[in-house]
Design a protein around this motif. Sequence first.
Motif, short mmCIF file in Angstrom:
data_model
loop_
_atom_site.label_atom_id
_atom_site.label_comp_id
_atom_site.label_asym_id
_atom_site.label_seq_id
_atom_site.Cartn_x
_atom_site.Cartn_y
_atom_site.Cartn_z
N VAL A 105 0.85 -1.19 0.00
CA VAL A 105 0.00 0.00 0.00
C VAL A 105 0.88 1.24 0.00
CG1 VAL A 105 -1.81 1.27 1.21
CG2 VAL A 105 -1.83 -1.24 1.24
N ALA A 106 0.64 2.12 -0.92
CA ALA A 106 1.46 3.32 -1.05
C ALA A 106 1.45 4.16 0.23
CB ALA A 106 0.97 4.17 -2.22
N HIS A 107 2.62 4.69 0.58
CA HIS A 107 2.80 5.62 1.71
C HIS A 107 2.62 4.96 3.07
CE1 HIS A 107 2.81 8.71 -1.35
NE2 HIS A 107 1.61 8.31 -1.75
N GLN A 108 2.47 3.63 3.10
CA GLN A 108 2.36 2.90 4.36
C GLN A 108 3.50 1.90 4.46
OE1 GLN A 108 -2.53 2.94 4.27
NE2 GLN A 108 -1.50 1.00 4.75
N GLY A 109 3.83 1.54 5.71
CA GLY A 109 4.75 0.45 5.92
C GLY A 109 4.07 -0.87 5.61
N ARG A 110 4.62 -1.94 6.09
CA ARG A 110 4.05 -3.26 5.84
C ARG A 110 2.58 -3.27 6.26
NH1 ARG A 110 5.49 -8.78 8.27
NH2 ARG A 110 5.99 -7.50 10.09
N THR A 111 1.74 -3.80 5.42
CA THR A 111 0.28 -3.69 5.61
C THR A 111 -0.37 -5.05 5.52
OG1 THR A 111 0.26 -1.43 4.72
CG2 THR A 111 -1.83 -2.63 4.72
N LEU A 112 -1.33 -5.28 6.40
CA LEU A 112 -2.05 -6.55 6.47
C LEU A 112 -3.53 -6.32 6.21
CD1 LEU A 112 -1.96 -9.62 7.17
CD2 LEU A 112 -2.36 -8.95 9.56
N HIS A 113 -4.10 -7.08 5.28
CA HIS A 113 -5.53 -7.05 5.01
C HIS A 113 -6.20 -8.25 5.68
CE1 HIS A 113 -5.33 -4.37 1.13
NE2 HIS A 113 -5.10 -3.71 2.25
N VAL A 114 -7.20 -7.96 6.50
CA VAL A 114 -7.93 -9.00 7.23
C VAL A 114 -9.42 -8.69 7.19
CG1 VAL A 114 -5.99 -9.56 8.75
CG2 VAL A 114 -7.61 -7.79 9.44
N GLU A 115 -10.22 -9.64 7.68
CA GLU A 115 -11.67 -9.44 7.78
C GLU A 115 -12.14 -9.96 9.11
OE1 GLU A 115 -13.85 -11.13 4.52
OE2 GLU A 115 -12.37 -10.49 3.03
N ASP A 116 -13.16 -9.30 9.68
CA ASP A 116 -13.78 -9.82 10.89
C ASP A 116 -14.75 -10.95 10.50
OD1 ASP A 116 -16.29 -8.77 10.22
OD2 ASP A 116 -16.19 -7.12 11.65
N PRO A 117 -15.39 -11.61 11.47
CA PRO A 117 -16.23 -12.76 11.14
C PRO A 117 -17.41 -12.47 10.23
CG PRO A 117 -15.64 -12.81 13.46
CD PRO A 117 -15.18 -11.49 12.93
N TYR A 118 -17.82 -11.21 10.08
CA TYR A 118 -18.95 -10.88 9.22
C TYR A 118 -18.51 -10.24 7.91
CZ TYR A 118 -21.96 -12.23 13.01
OH TYR A 118 -22.60 -12.96 13.98
N GLY A 119 -17.20 -10.20 7.65
CA GLY A 119 -16.72 -9.72 6.37
C GLY A 119 -16.36 -8.25 6.32
N THR A 120 -16.33 -7.56 7.46
CA THR A 120 -15.85 -6.17 7.50
C THR A 120 -14.40 -6.14 7.07
OG1 THR A 120 -17.35 -5.69 9.33
CG2 THR A 120 -15.56 -4.12 8.93
N LYS A 121 -14.07 -5.33 6.07
CA LYS A 121 -12.73 -5.29 5.51
C LYS A 121 -11.84 -4.36 6.34
CE LYS A 121 -14.26 -7.49 1.76
NZ LYS A 121 -13.80 -8.78 1.24
N LEU A 122 -10.77 -4.92 6.90
CA LEU A 122 -9.88 -4.17 7.77
C LEU A 122 -8.49 -4.12 7.17
CD1 LEU A 122 -10.84 -5.87 11.17
CD2 LEU A 122 -11.89 -3.84 10.13
N GLU A 123 -7.78 -3.01 7.44
CA GLU A 123 -6.39 -2.85 7.00
C GLU A 123 -5.57 -2.43 8.20
OE1 GLU A 123 -5.37 -1.24 3.01
OE2 GLU A 123 -4.63 0.49 4.15
N LEU A 124 -4.53 -3.20 8.49
CA LEU A 124 -3.67 -2.93 9.64
C LEU A 124 -2.28 -2.53 9.16
CD1 LEU A 124 -4.52 -6.08 11.83
CD2 LEU A 124 -5.67 -3.85 11.83
N CYS A 125 -1.73 -1.48 9.76
CA CYS A 125 -0.35 -1.11 9.48
C CYS A 125 0.25 -0.52 10.76
CB CYS A 125 -0.24 -0.12 8.32
SG CYS A 125 -0.94 1.51 8.63
N ALA A 126 1.58 -0.58 10.82
CA ALA A 126 2.29 -0.06 12.00
C ALA A 126 2.94 1.28 11.75
CB ALA A 126 3.34 -1.07 12.45
N SER A 127 3.09 1.66 10.48
CA SER A 127 3.77 2.92 10.20
C SER A 127 3.25 3.51 8.90
CB SER A 127 5.29 2.72 10.11
OG SER A 127 5.61 1.84 9.04
N MET A 128 3.51 4.80 8.74
CA MET A 128 3.04 5.55 7.58
C MET A 128 3.98 6.74 7.38
SD MET A 128 -0.82 7.19 7.04
CE MET A 128 -1.65 5.61 7.23
#
Length: 335
Positions: A105-128
């Motif tokens: 993902v541009a302008h972000q550090g290492r990024t993780l794409h995950v979903e909660d049990p109902y399919g909510t799309k989440l993006e996790l990153c530690a730095s930007m």
Amino acid sequence: MLPEVNLRPPFNITRASHVVLHVADLAKSREFYVNIVGLVVSDQTEDTCYLRGLAEACHHSLVLVQSQGAATCKRIGFRVFFEEDLDLAYAFFKAEGLPAEWAEVAHQGRTLHVEDPYGTKLELCASMETRPRMYLEIEKFKGAHGQRLDHYQIFSPDTHASCAFYSRLGFRNSEYLAHGDQLLGAFMYRKGTCLDLAIVQNDGPCLHHFAYTVSESHNIFTACDLAGIYGYSASVERGPGRHGPGGMLFVYLRDPDGHRVELFNSHYQTIDIEIEPVRWDAATLSTNVRWGLPAPHRWYFEATPFEGAVQIATASPPKPETLETYVQKLSAAQP
């Protein structure tokens, strides 16, 4: 009533970070968020615009992506504290049998794409990447002077189950809406103020709104005035008003694609461990307090779907008193 919170969660989410939206007309959407909400453009490509609030040092809190398809939400983002939290999050979601994949993902550090049990799309990153904060460059201010992204509200077909999932990730409740023993709304946080993620019972998963803070109460009225000036008078959907839960002054606006953004003026702190969640009677799901009319029907039921998510009907749909039903009751009471 409320699920138990894991105060030592498997990885450390620190706050709501950024939201990624698909839009039909990038220039028009940029104009809305710069001239009415008052955000600052950090960068722009041919098909993507990155914006941040005046008080934000991180590169973006709102990403607008040109799309030929539906106006969906691509992801809502959360920050984690350390890089190692991303690896722990990956292991957690994989162990739960939930989607988890690494993304560039541009302008972000290492990024993780995950979903909660109902399919909510989440993006996790530690730095930007960072940019200078703009909060003292008053001569450059526009719109309502949006300061920082504060929280999201999502729809879930089962609020209690969703609340239980995020409680396992360390989210605590500041307040909640209940009817009898049924949990209909959970106001959850990680950053030490009363909200990062609100979960409300409805067909989902959907993004109901995302919210920016403003420094002065009059900025809320400025947003309304500018919405009228720029041709968005009908997009002032609810408010100005004052919430019951949270107690803040607010207004809700719809952008050119119908995505909903809230502007509000304050939050209280919730850091101390002895603070208990506040229960609100959700018989009507009205979150007004003391004054103000109920919200219109569309505020309760319209929301932005997540890209590619399968919509799940809730077994307990909300039955709020809307502005329309309120007016009907007043009309029926007239002699």
